[in-house]
Design a protein around this motif. Sequence first.
Motif, PDB file in Angstrom:
ATOM      1  N   ASP A   1       0.993  -1.469   0.005  1.00 17.62           N
ATOM      2  CA  ASP A   1      -0.060   0.037   0.039  1.00 17.62           C
ATOM      3  C   ASP A   1       0.738   1.272  -0.189  1.00 17.62           C
ATOM      4  O   ASP A   1       0.441   2.175   0.830  1.00 17.62           O
ATOM      5  N   ARG A   2       2.038   1.215  -0.994  1.00 14.53           N
ATOM      6  CA  ARG A   2       2.932   2.776  -0.758  1.00 14.53           C
ATOM      7  C   ARG A   2       2.848   2.959  -2.646  1.00 14.53           C
ATOM      8  O   ARG A   2       4.341   3.159  -2.777  1.00 14.53           O
ATOM      9  N   ARG A   3       2.092   3.173  -3.495  1.00 18.39           N
ATOM     10  CA  ARG A   3       2.222   2.760  -4.681  1.00 18.39           C
ATOM     11  C   ARG A   3       2.370   4.660  -4.641  1.00 18.39           C
ATOM     12  O   ARG A   3       3.579   4.316  -5.782  1.00 18.39           O
ATOM     13  N   LYS A   4       2.504   5.344  -4.104  1.00 18.75           N
ATOM     14  CA  LYS A   4       2.990   6.916  -4.053  1.00 18.75           C
ATOM     15  C   LYS A   4       4.259   6.912  -3.950  1.00 18.75           C
ATOM     16  O   LYS A   4       5.505   7.079  -5.084  1.00 18.75           O
ATOM     17  N   LEU A   5       5.285   6.094  -2.751  1.00 17.71           N
ATOM     18  CA  LEU A   5       6.328   5.955  -2.999  1.00 17.71           C
ATOM     19  C   LEU A   5       7.238   5.780  -4.018  1.00 17.71           C
ATOM     20  O   LEU A   5       8.126   5.673  -4.522  1.00 17.71           O
ATOM     21  N   PHE A   6       6.645   4.786  -4.918  1.00 16.51           N
ATOM     22  CA  PHE A   6       7.120   3.547  -6.135  1.00 16.51           C
ATOM     23  C   PHE A   6       7.043   4.344  -6.974  1.00 16.51           C
ATOM     24  O   PHE A   6       8.506   4.435  -7.614  1.00 16.51           O
ATOM     25  N   VAL A   7       6.130   5.746  -7.065  1.00 17.46           N
ATOM     26  CA  VAL A   7       5.708   6.103  -8.260  1.00 17.46           C
ATOM     27  C   VAL A   7       7.315   7.399  -8.638  1.00 17.46           C
ATOM     28  O   VAL A   7       8.441   7.806  -9.294  1.00 17.46           O
ATOM     29  N   GLY A   8       7.462   8.172  -7.246  1.00 14.43           N
ATOM     30  CA  GLY A   8       8.566   8.814  -7.175  1.00 14.43           C
ATOM     31  C   GLY A   8      10.031   7.855  -7.101  1.00 14.43           C
ATOM     32  O   GLY A   8      10.947   8.962  -7.483  1.00 14.43           O
ATOM     33  N   ILE A   9       9.921   6.867  -6.400  1.00 13.24           N
ATOM     34  CA  ILE A   9      11.326   6.514  -6.327  1.00 13.24           C
ATOM     35  C   ILE A   9      12.149   6.288  -7.303  1.00 13.24           C
ATOM     36  O   ILE A   9      13.041   6.156  -8.646  1.00 13.24           O
ATOM     37  N   SER A  10      11.156   5.617  -8.704  1.00 12.83           N
ATOM     38  CA  SER A  10      11.168   5.071 -10.422  1.00 12.83           C
ATOM     39  C   SER A  10      11.696   6.333 -10.904  1.00 12.83           C
ATOM     40  O   SER A  10      12.423   6.319 -11.918  1.00 12.83           O
ATOM     41  N   ALA A  11      10.711   7.382 -10.616  1.00 13.66           N
ATOM     42  CA  ALA A  11      11.313   9.001 -11.094  1.00 13.66           C
ATOM     43  C   ALA A  11      12.331   9.000 -11.298  1.00 13.66           C
ATOM     44  O   ALA A  11      13.186   9.949 -11.993  1.00 13.66           O
ATOM     45  N   ALA A  12      13.000  10.194  -9.629  1.00 15.13           N
ATOM     46  CA  ALA A  12      14.304   9.535  -9.284  1.00 15.13           C
ATOM     47  C   ALA A  12      15.538   8.790 -10.143  1.00 15.13           C
ATOM     48  O   ALA A  12      16.369   9.453 -10.372  1.00 15.13           O
ATOM     49  N   GLY A  13      15.256   7.551 -10.441  1.00 12.44           N
ATOM     50  CA  GLY A  13      16.122   6.911 -10.812  1.00 12.44           C
ATOM     51  C   GLY A  13      16.143   6.607 -12.666  1.00 12.44           C
ATOM     52  O   GLY A  13      17.152   6.702 -13.223  1.00 12.44           O
ATOM     53  N   LEU A  14      14.889   7.457 -13.161  1.00 12.64           N
ATOM     54  CA  LEU A  14      15.384   7.529 -14.230  1.00 12.64           C
ATOM     55  C   LEU A  14      15.489   8.568 -14.749  1.00 12.64           C
ATOM     56  O   LEU A  14      16.891   9.583 -15.429  1.00 12.64           O
ATOM     57  N   ALA A  15      15.953   9.805 -13.682  1.00 11.14           N
ATOM     58  CA  ALA A  15      16.981  11.556 -13.909  1.00 11.14           C
ATOM     59  C   ALA A  15      18.317  10.447 -14.067  1.00 11.14           C
ATOM     60  O   ALA A  15      19.065  11.004 -14.322  1.00 11.14           O
ATOM     61  N   VAL A  16      18.623   9.454 -12.540  1.00 14.74           N
ATOM     62  CA  VAL A  16      20.098   9.073 -12.640  1.00 14.74           C
ATOM     63  C   VAL A  16      20.388   8.304 -14.575  1.00 14.74           C
ATOM     64  O   VAL A  16      21.813   8.172 -14.610  1.00 14.74           O
ATOM     65  N   SER A  17      19.175   7.386 -14.313  1.00 16.88           N
ATOM     66  CA  SER A  17      19.731   6.896 -16.257  1.00 16.88           C
ATOM     67  C   SER A  17      20.085   7.730 -17.445  1.00 16.88           C
ATOM     68  O   SER A  17      20.743   7.087 -17.913  1.00 16.88           O
ATOM     69  N   MET A  18      19.308   9.346 -17.149  1.00  6.94           N
ATOM     70  CA  MET A  18      19.737   9.722 -18.243  1.00  6.94           C
ATOM     71  C   MET A  18      21.025  10.464 -18.143  1.00  6.94           C
ATOM     72  O   MET A  18      21.248  11.261 -19.759  1.00  6.94           O
ATOM     73  N   LEU A  19      21.872  10.096 -16.951  1.00  7.40           N
ATOM     74  CA  LEU A  19      23.057  10.696 -17.362  1.00  7.40           C
ATOM     75  C   LEU A  19      24.166  10.351 -17.851  1.00  7.40           C
ATOM     76  O   LEU A  19      25.367  10.332 -18.183  1.00  7.40           O
ATOM     77  N   VAL A  20      23.798   8.707 -17.630  1.00  7.47           N
ATOM     78  CA  VAL A  20      25.150   7.713 -18.533  1.00  7.47           C
ATOM     79  C   VAL A  20      25.428   8.245 -20.062  1.00  7.47           C
ATOM     80  O   VAL A  20      26.582   8.094 -20.497  1.00  7.47           O
ATOM     81  N   PRO A  21      24.256   8.066 -21.379  1.00  2.36           N
ATOM     82  CA  PRO A  21      24.784   9.133 -22.101  1.00  2.36           C
ATOM     83  C   PRO A  21      25.510   9.944 -21.787  1.00  2.36           C
ATOM     84  O   PRO A  21      26.430   9.921 -23.187  1.00  2.36           O
ATOM     85  N   ILE A  22      25.299  10.583 -21.070  1.00  3.96           N
ATOM     86  CA  ILE A  22      26.477  11.706 -21.041  1.00  3.96           C
ATOM     87  C   ILE A  22      28.078  11.493 -20.625  1.00  3.96           C
ATOM     88  O   ILE A  22      28.992  12.200 -21.165  1.00  3.96           O
ATOM     89  N   LEU A  23      27.995  10.685 -19.454  1.00  3.17           N
ATOM     90  CA  LEU A  23      29.248   9.866 -19.413  1.00  3.17           C
ATOM     91  C   LEU A  23      29.883   9.679 -20.141  1.00  3.17           C
ATOM     92  O   LEU A  23      31.243   8.800 -20.439  1.00  3.17           O
ATOM     93  N   SER A  24      28.923   8.816 -21.021  1.00  2.18           N
ATOM     94  CA  SER A  24      29.496   7.489 -22.158  1.00  2.18           C
ATOM     95  C   SER A  24      28.874   7.718 -23.266  1.00  2.18           C
ATOM     96  O   SER A  24      28.032   7.221 -23.698  1.00  2.18           O
ATOM     97  N   PRO A  25      29.371   8.571 -24.434  1.00  2.64           N
ATOM     98  CA  PRO A  25      28.519   8.207 -25.684  1.00  2.64           C
ATOM     99  C   PRO A  25      29.024   7.697 -26.268  1.00  2.64           C
ATOM    100  O   PRO A  25      29.673   8.384 -27.421  1.00  2.64           O
ATOM    101  N   THR A  26      28.327   6.393 -26.012  1.00  2.44           N
ATOM    102  CA  THR A  26      29.052   4.923 -26.819  1.00  2.44           C
ATOM    103  C   THR A  26      28.222   4.246 -27.380  1.00  2.44           C
ATOM    104  O   THR A  26      26.655   4.335 -26.175  1.00  2.44           O
ATOM    105  N   TRP A  27      28.248   3.433 -27.482  1.00  3.26           N
ATOM    106  CA  TRP A  27      26.913   1.950 -27.764  1.00  3.26           C
ATOM    107  C   TRP A  27      27.269   1.541 -26.520  1.00  3.26           C
ATOM    108  O   TRP A  27      25.645   0.932 -26.319  1.00  3.26           O
ATOM    109  N   THR A  28      28.069   1.239 -25.880  1.00  4.35           N
ATOM    110  CA  THR A  28      28.018   0.849 -24.844  1.00  4.35           C
ATOM    111  C   THR A  28      27.369   1.528 -23.380  1.00  4.35           C
ATOM    112  O   THR A  28      26.312   1.389 -23.178  1.00  4.35           O
TER     113      THR A  28
END
Length: 418
Positions: free
Chosen positions: A300-327
């Motif tokens: 019964d913690r739906r909001k918490l799941f959504v909040g954490i996943s949004a923050a995680g998506l933000a972190v993932s979008m930094l990867v192509p900046i740090l490593s602009p490669t196919w990997t």
Amino acid sequence: MLDAEVPTELARPAGLGRLLTFMFPAATAMYAAFNGVQQILLPAQVEALDPAAKVGNLALITALAAIASMVALPIGGAVSDRTRSPFGRRSPWIVVTTVLSAVLLVAIGSATDLAVLTIAVVALWFTANFYQGAFAAILPDRVPLARRGLASSVIGLGTPVGILLGVNVASRVSQLWGYAMLAVIFVIASAALVFGAREASSEGAIAPARRPRRQSEVVRAFFAAFRSTDFRLAFLSRASLSLAYFTVSGYLFYSMQDYIGAGNIPGGDVAVAVATLSTISVATWSVVAMCTGWLADRLDRRKLFVGISAAGLAVSMLVPILSPTWTGMVVYAFLSGAFIGAYFAVDLAVMSLVLPDKHNEGRDFGLLAVATGLPQVLSSVIAGALLTLFGSYIALFCFGAACALAAGLVIMRIRSVR
């Protein structure tokens, strides 16, 4: 379908398994059409018609189509709210808009003129989003409150599977066959939903209260849900997350082509590379989505799941900046798939729990869906401006990360959902 006067929470869960069994392929087919066109077929078609102006032309078409979607989503929900027929409120519109969308898909595949292509795409986005407005209202109509997380997870799973299906179909057949196959899949899945999980007659349902007569009152009544603070916060969070997603994914084809470089992609085929990244993303997305909704219901913690996943998506979008490669793009696809999967697995449940008026749930759910369409308009304009100003796709990933983080912070302020 539930009578207009019967609270959703009294709905019996006996038919829920059958309903979700048929809603899943319908959602999959809808998102396959959207993403097969948006990520593969349309960018390639626009480039073939005018290579020099591909970015500007795609931005214009995307913006116009998104405007059409913003109009269609709440109208689809509102019109179906008031539909009285032996086949229910939602089913008649699902049938009509599916057929129109299929015809438009074939027409787009045959278009050889940029103006004709633009008109057809805008019309498709209107009919397909009208469909989505009626389709999304099935969740608050027929799913008990205690099972919203599970239902959201199953329906949300249609998004990654739809992306996977759409981009792979679109990237591995000719242009016309790509559009035609998406049309056939859409028709078959929608027919299965309408006939496999039949909706109860709405002929005896009590109609909503009489509409106000003055134009100003009509407008205020249509947007009455925004008087609710939690509804506004849910709208803003979803809009911010969608802006992050569309700013990056809408230009993934060109990002791979111009930022990573075709020469740095295995095989050198941009379309196949985009399909491969999408496959990685949605495979991860699917695995995460299958358990997240159930777990959110259990805790019964739906909001918490959504909040954490949004923050995680933000972190993932930094990867192509740090490593602009196919990997780097492969890692990005894996991480973003996991976090966006967790988000969409629970997002619909949260949205359904902040609807303030049970008599107009289709309309209000449609308004929340505008939080997906509006960012499409803004993302195309913002992406074009960022590329022009900074001359680099890094700006797109930075902007996406900031918006995703904002979405997580906003959703945590909702008080009526844990």
